[in-house]
Design an enzyme around this catalytic site. Sequence first.
Site, mmCIF file in Angstrom:
data_model
loop_
_atom_site.group_PDB
_atom_site.id
_atom_site.type_symbol
_atom_site.label_atom_id
_atom_site.label_comp_id
_atom_site.label_asym_id
_atom_site.label_seq_id
_atom_site.Cartn_x
_atom_site.Cartn_y
_atom_site.Cartn_z
ATOM 1 N N GLY A 78 0.818 -1.200 0.000
ATOM 2 C CA GLY A 78 0.000 0.000 0.000
ATOM 3 C C GLY A 78 0.852 1.251 0.000
ATOM 4 C CB SER A 79 -0.049 4.761 0.688
ATOM 5 O OG SER A 79 -0.458 4.765 2.047
ATOM 6 C CB ALA A 80 5.120 5.840 1.576
ATOM 7 C CG ASN A 81 1.556 9.161 3.893
ATOM 8 O OD1 ASN A 81 2.739 9.439 4.052
ATOM 9 N ND2 ASN A 81 0.720 9.956 3.238
ATOM 10 C CB THR A 82 -0.888 2.965 5.003
ATOM 11 O OG1 THR A 82 -1.905 3.877 4.592
ATOM 12 C CG2 THR A 82 -1.523 1.864 5.834
ATOM 13 N N GLY A 83 2.206 2.473 5.386
ATOM 14 C CA GLY A 83 3.304 1.586 5.751
ATOM 15 C C GLY A 83 4.139 2.142 6.887
ATOM 16 C CD GLU A 125 5.208 -3.095 -3.326
ATOM 17 O OE1 GLU A 125 5.757 -1.997 -3.600
ATOM 18 O OE2 GLU A 125 4.101 -3.408 -3.741
ATOM 19 C CB CYS A 173 3.468 0.748 -6.309
ATOM 20 S SG CYS A 173 3.871 -0.962 -6.706
#
Length: 491
Positions: A223-228, A246, A280
Amino acid sequence: MNYKAHYIGGRWIEGQGESITKFSPIDQQVLWQANSADASQVRAACHAAREAFYAWSHLPASERIKVIQTFAALLNEEKETLARVISQETSKPLWETRTEIQSMIGKAAISIEAWEQRTGESETIMPDGRALLRHRPHGVMAVFGPYNFPGHLPNGHIIPALIAGNTLVFKPSELTPMTAEETVKLWEKAGLPAGVLNLVQGARSTGTALLEDKQIDGVLFTGSANTGFHFHRMLGGQPEKMLALEMGGNNALIVDAYDDIDAAVYTIVQSAFISAGQRCTCARRLLVKNGAHGDAVIKRLVEVTERIVPSHWDAQPQPFIGGVISLQAVQNLLEAQDRLQKLGGISLVSLEQCQPQSTLLTPGIIDVSQVADVPDEEYFGPLLMLMRYDTFDEALAIANNTRFGLATGLISPDAALFQRLSEDARAGIVNWNKPLTGASSKAPFGGIGASGNYRPSAYYAADYCAWPMASLVADELTLPETLAPGLHFPD
């Protein structure tokens, strides 16, 4: 409307949490509605997975693989039905979702091969015994799926994890609940034992409950970098939990002089705008060399981009792209374009919403060459930033000037330039004269920096689904002829 949207311990049950609704990206019609799983139901799912772990992990691998192969066969039987479900809730054209299902089917065989090659068992004969290498499953793993490939990407975690002997709790994106539900029904039909794979639908509160559950031994996230980053913070100080992230990228595609301009433009379009820019690995930054040839490439790219017409997922003839995932995504992209324009960016092709209450967007290209500080952000949609450069050293510096490190690529006839790029690029995927969005199932898939935590998926997914166990063994125990210094065994 509330129905049995969650699969826990082999039973389909109604949710007890807040209501969630899935709207069609194309016209905002309600496609699906149910109550999410609350914290108690998430705990029940984790408990069911824990209860099922011993029996599943102690099955011979050949028996687990039989279930995976049955699932792949069922996917093949239901591929058109599932492709239409994915198209409905993502608005991706049918031609593309059909390829997604084929990737899901192929994942079974490639994951079996990867498991055997990377995490199987081996034995080395030694003078006084043997050295064994075996791999063991982590236990209960949480799988968080994204919306852009709601079938293929979770599948890329689920299949390797099941082969290794793990049991799972799957939390899909709340934007693609239908694909998850239909996929889990196929697993149930394939004969997967109760509790081995559990499905909990919901948004942030459901995901938080899953992350916080003490039964979880590992987390597999795309998913997104913010969520990761949020996941990484939540699991900070818990090294006993395996975390594979990822995430996205601010990917650069470098264009050098290339005689076949149309071939170059085709590769650019495939890199930047396929899936409405919602991969992505999509190119976010296009680096084109200054000069007449670069000008010609840009002119042709603008001509081709202006002729891309987003349309309904089952329209005939099929469109190249559908819409983005939601009206919120539309708003985010329009605001991003506006911010770049205010910073001095010049729109060569304007990203525009085709009609109100629809997520269909015309692709946009914005020249940010004269912008002093271009934001290092991933704009997840069909918005491409153009940057001009003079030398390859300059292009390489621009490409690496990002906190992300997922993908980069080069369009050029010069193999020496690609050699330099492959040596100096800070990215997990580095392509030459191929779209950035292309990847091999026989290779790892992942990035560095803000794009991941060195746990690549695809062929290397087997690595994070099991831990190595090293053993020294001897069939018989004998006293050595030469004793260690200072030891005496009197007669």
